[in-house]
Each structure stands twice: as structure tokens, then as C-alpha cells.
Write an enzyme that holds these catalytic residues in place. Structure first.
Site, mmCIF file in Angstrom:
data_model
loop_
_atom_site.group_PDB
_atom_site.id
_atom_site.type_symbol
_atom_site.label_atom_id
_atom_site.label_comp_id
_atom_site.label_asym_id
_atom_site.label_seq_id
_atom_site.Cartn_x
_atom_site.Cartn_y
_atom_site.Cartn_z
ATOM 1 N N GLU A 96 0.834 -1.194 0.000
ATOM 2 C CA GLU A 96 0.000 0.000 0.000
ATOM 3 C C GLU A 96 0.876 1.253 0.000
ATOM 4 O OE1 GLU A 96 -4.248 -1.262 1.711
ATOM 5 O OE2 GLU A 96 -2.807 -0.886 3.311
ATOM 6 N N CYS A 112 3.405 8.533 1.211
ATOM 7 C CA CYS A 112 3.951 7.562 2.169
ATOM 8 C C CYS A 112 4.191 6.254 1.419
ATOM 9 C CB CYS A 112 2.953 7.373 3.312
ATOM 10 S SG CYS A 112 3.487 6.153 4.519
ATOM 11 N N CYS A 119 6.698 -7.095 6.910
ATOM 12 C CA CYS A 119 7.747 -6.488 7.725
ATOM 13 C C CYS A 119 8.218 -7.495 8.761
ATOM 14 C CB CYS A 119 7.197 -5.239 8.423
ATOM 15 S SG CYS A 119 8.441 -4.360 9.416
ATOM 16 N N CYS A 123 6.003 -5.278 15.186
ATOM 17 C CA CYS A 123 5.475 -4.508 16.312
ATOM 18 C C CYS A 123 4.013 -4.926 16.527
ATOM 19 C CB CYS A 123 5.547 -3.012 16.001
ATOM 20 S SG CYS A 123 7.218 -2.462 15.573
ATOM 21 N N CYS A 126 1.020 -2.801 15.096
ATOM 22 C CA CYS A 126 1.052 -2.387 13.696
ATOM 23 C C CYS A 126 0.564 -3.518 12.797
ATOM 24 C CB CYS A 126 2.484 -2.007 13.317
ATOM 25 S SG CYS A 126 2.685 -1.531 11.588
ATOM 26 N N CYS A 336 -1.043 5.701 9.984
ATOM 27 C CA CYS A 336 0.139 4.982 10.474
ATOM 28 C C CYS A 336 -0.274 3.672 11.119
ATOM 29 C CB CYS A 336 0.869 5.772 11.556
ATOM 30 S SG CYS A 336 1.370 7.407 11.067
HETATM 31 N N1 SAH Z 1 8.906 0.408 9.946
HETATM 32 C C1 SAH Z 1 9.310 1.791 10.019
HETATM 33 C C2 SAH Z 1 8.426 2.649 9.167
HETATM 34 C C3 SAH Z 1 7.004 2.785 9.674
HETATM 35 S S1 SAH Z 1 6.781 4.446 10.042
HETATM 36 C C4 SAH Z 1 9.294 2.243 11.459
HETATM 37 O O1 SAH Z 1 8.832 1.480 12.300
HETATM 38 O O2 SAH Z 1 9.805 3.314 11.757
HETATM 39 C C5 SAH Z 1 5.265 4.483 10.733
HETATM 40 C C6 SAH Z 1 5.235 4.940 12.186
HETATM 41 O O3 SAH Z 1 3.919 4.634 12.637
HETATM 42 C C7 SAH Z 1 6.202 4.173 13.060
HETATM 43 O O4 SAH Z 1 6.711 4.994 14.078
HETATM 44 C C8 SAH Z 1 5.287 3.122 13.639
HETATM 45 O O5 SAH Z 1 5.746 2.602 14.845
HETATM 46 C C9 SAH Z 1 4.023 3.894 13.815
HETATM 47 N N2 SAH Z 1 2.857 3.024 13.965
HETATM 48 C C10 SAH Z 1 2.764 1.716 13.678
HETATM 49 N N3 SAH Z 1 1.543 1.250 13.994
HETATM 50 C C11 SAH Z 1 0.842 2.301 14.474
HETATM 51 C C12 SAH Z 1 -0.500 2.447 14.947
HETATM 52 N N4 SAH Z 1 -1.341 1.430 14.965
HETATM 53 N N5 SAH Z 1 -0.871 3.684 15.342
HETATM 54 C C13 SAH Z 1 -0.017 4.730 15.283
HETATM 55 N N6 SAH Z 1 1.254 4.635 14.858
HETATM 56 C C14 SAH Z 1 1.672 3.430 14.453
#
Ligand code: SAH
Length: 345
Positions: A96, A112, A119, A123, A126, A336
Site C-alpha cells: 500500500e 507515504c 515487515c 510490532c 502495527c 500509520c
Molecule cells: N517500519 C518503520 C516505518 C514505519 S513508520 C518504522 O517502524 O519506523 C510508521 C510509524 O507509525 C512508526 O513509528 C510506527 O511505529 C508507527 N505506527 C505503527 N503502527 C501504528 C499504529 N497502529 N498507530 C499509530 N502509529 C503506528
């Protein structure tokens, strides 16, 4: 992890290689430049629309040297104007890409982009890592996301914050960003790469002073909790990540941003804020606080605005620059953490 054969497309070639290929197909070198410019400057993704090229050549190119390999297989537009594209590559894998309009109209959007199919960081809050890593994207597949994004509308900035961990597919990312700075014309300050911050990889990256802004996803001031929230970082102390961030600043002279997802009742207490402030005080970095965007299976809570503001105040009162970032595109699962590699609901 099996990688596909790179498709033979106009944008999987360098500008010089594209000229040679177009000449071989009966065109002139400047026709290659026109075709690329039409895609980058006008958002055209179809030779048929490029009426400044001879009709015969357009047909030949469409048959022999497609512009891109991906197909847009789904599109969702949120009420705030955010557009989420699902792109499918020839091997059937999808990612996406999100086009986020600026709050001020007419000033261009932020795109974005994703760097991996799935991935490996996983996390728990996410959606992107739910099934682990499927494969890396090839650099043309990253480039294509920019072309599809440009076809939605003008681009003013880009964040490499879609699916995947950019530092784990770094060579392909750098190659794609060369295109973004060159032919798409986004300057290094308009491109932000977000990573969970593997210290050694970060230090190697900092050593070549790459042309982008850096963001590191931190999410907790405490080792144990960070290891739960960012499982691939288990065993790496928070302090080592911050030290790598310090080195980034020393080597590049550019300040970085720490991202901190605020999970209600998990990492958003005043104590967390105070410990985070203690870690960051005096460092050349600011903090983006991202209130958790709901992901079906994850079971975390979204903090309310007062809790987010109270957390921010603790940081600011300690001299740490902090901003609360409410994500766009929430109701169409384009915010995000909500991006995935299967068609959404
Ligand atoms: N994998 C990379 C790029 C993702 S950036 C990274 O982790 O940095 C996207 C940002 O959104 C990251 O800081 C990630 O932790 C955050 N994120 C992931 N899931 C989220 C959620 N459910 N709500 C808000 N932020 C989230």
C-alpha cells in the site's frame, strides 16, 4: 525469501539506459526523456496519453517497454482527501502507498511509501508486520509507488513510513531515492525515512550522509517495554539506539525526530513521559507523538487528547521539542500502522 525477476519497464532503467532502449525500439533519445517527464511532471502512467510522442512509437512502447510493472488494484479515498492505493506487482505481491494532501489546499501532497512486502519487525500494534516479511521490494517497485502517487496529484514531500523496515532494504531504497530527488525533484529535506534504528546499520548509513531526514521509532524509554513493542530490537538497549541517533546528528549535521506511538494505558503515563524526557534532554532531536490508530487484532487503546497533551507537556517542560501528530486517513485504514499487504475491508 524469493525475489522476482525485475520486470523490463521504462522506469527500471536509468535515464541513459532508457534512451538506448527507446532508440532500439525505433524512437529518438529525446522521446525517452519526454516519456519520463510526462510521468514525473504530469502524472501520466499510460503512453496512450502522451500525445507529444509519435502514435506509432506509443504503441510500440506500450507493447515492448511498459512504463511500470505494477497495477493499481484498489483505491480508497478518505473524507479528509487521503488516498490509499493497493499496488500489485507481477508476482502477485502487493503493498500500500498513501497520498496525503496538505491541510492547505494546492500545496502538494505527502506520499507515504513502502519498502518491503510485509515487515520482519512485527510490532504488535502495527498491521504491517502481522504476517512477517514476504520479500524486499526492488528499487523500481519503490520508484513505481512514486509514479502512481504522482498520478493521484502533485507531491511536495515524501515519508518512507509505509510497510517495511527501510534499513533492511537499504540499497534498493537509496537507489529509488536517487530517482525521487532527481527526476521527481523532491529535495533531501523533503524526504523522511523512518526506522526502528538498528544501531550498526544506522551508523553505517550516517557515515555516507545520505540525502534524507531521519526518524527513529522509539515507543518507550524503557528497554524491556521497547523490546515488547519493537520485537526485532530485543537485546538492544534504548541507550544504544539514542547513541546511534547522536552519531547521525554529528555526522550529518541534521537533527532527527523520534517517533513515539502513544498506546493508552501502556506507554502514555506521566512516568513514561518523564523518563523519555530524561533520555532526550540535551539531545539534538525532537519527538513526534502519534496517538495509536486502531488495528483490529492488536487490542491496544487510543489515548484521549488530554492524555496526549499531558504527555507532550512533560516533554516540553523538560526542554524537549514535542508535537502530537494525529494521523490522517484514519477512517479508510490509511493511517500509520494500518497499512497491510492484503486488500483491506
Ligand atoms: N517500519 C518503520 C516505518 C514505519 S513508520 C518504522 O517502524 O519506523 C510508521 C510509524 O507509525 C512508526 O513509528 C510506527 O511505529 C508507527 N505506527 C505503527 N503502527 C501504528 C499504529 N497502529 N498507530 C499509530 N502509529 C503506528
Amino acid at each position: 525469501m524469493s525475489q522476482p525477476e525485475p520486470a523490463r519497464t521504462l522506469f527500471a532503467l536509468s535515464p541513459a539506459e532508457a534512451e538506448t532502449a527507446v532508440v532500439r525500439l525505433g524512437g529518438r533519445a529525446f522521446h525517452a526523456r519526454i516519456a519520463r517527464r510526462e510521468a514525473c511532471a504530469r502524472g501520466l502512467l499510460d503512453y496512450a496519453a502522451m500525445t507529444s510522442l509519435p502514435a506509432e512509437l506509443r504503441a510500440r512502447l506500450a507493447a515492448e517497454l511498459p512504463l511500470v510493472s505494477a497495477r493499481e488494484t484498489a483505491r480508497r479515498t478518505a473524507r479528509d482527501g487521503t488516498v490509499k492505493l493497493l499496488l500489485a506487482f507481477p508476482d502477485g505481491r502487493t503493498v500500500e502507498t498513501v497520498w496525503i494532501p496538505s491541510r492547505k489546499s494546492g500545496t502538494g501532497a505527502t506520499l507515504c511509501v513502502s519498502t518491503q512486502v510485509g515487515c520482519p519487525v512485527r510490532c504488535p500494534f502495527c498491521a504491517s508486520g502481522k504476517d512477517g516479511l514476504v520479500r524486499n521490494l526492488e528499487w523500481p517497485e519503490i520508484v513505481e509507488q512514486y509514479l502512481f502517487g504522482r498520478a493521484v496529484g502533485a507531491l511536495a514531500r515524501s515519508v518512507v513510513m509505509g510497510i517495511g523496515e527501510p534499513l533492511l532494504n537499504y540499497a534498493n531504497l537509496l537507489r529509488a531515492l536517487e530517482f525521487v530527488r532527481g527526476e521527481l525533484g523532491l529535495g533531501a529535506r523533503k524526504i523522511t525515512v523512518s526506522t526502528v534504528g538498528f544501531p550498526e546499520r544506522l551508523e553505517r548509513a550516517a557515515a555516507d550522509d545520505p540525502a534524507f531526514q531521519l526518524a527513529i521509532s522509539l515507543h518507550s524509554p524503557d528497554d524491556e517495554q521497547r523490546w515488547e513493542l519493537v520485537p526485532a530490537m530485543r537485546g538492544v538497549p534504548v541507550e544504544d539506539v539514542l547513541a546511534a541517533g547522536d552519531r547521525w546528528f554529528e555526522r550529518t549535521g541534521r537533527e532527527l525526530t523520534y517517533e513515539y506511538v502513544l498506546l493508552g494505558g501502556t506507554n502514555d503515563s506521566p512516568g513514561h513521559a518523564a523518563r523519555l524526557a530524561a533520555r532526550l534532554r540535551g539531545r539534538r532531536a525532537s519527538v513526534n507523538l502519534i496517538p495509536y490508530n486502531p488495528v483490529d487484532e492488536a487490542g491496544y487503546a487510543r489515548p484521549d487528547a488530554e492524555t496526549a497533551e499531558r504527555f507532550r507537556r512533560v516533554l516540553v517542560d523538560a526542554g524537549v521539542v514535542a508535537t502530537v501528530r494525529w494521523s490522517r486517513g484514519l477512517e479508510s485504514d490509511a493511517a500509520c500502522g494500518q497499512l497491510r499487504i492484503r486488500a483491506g475491508k
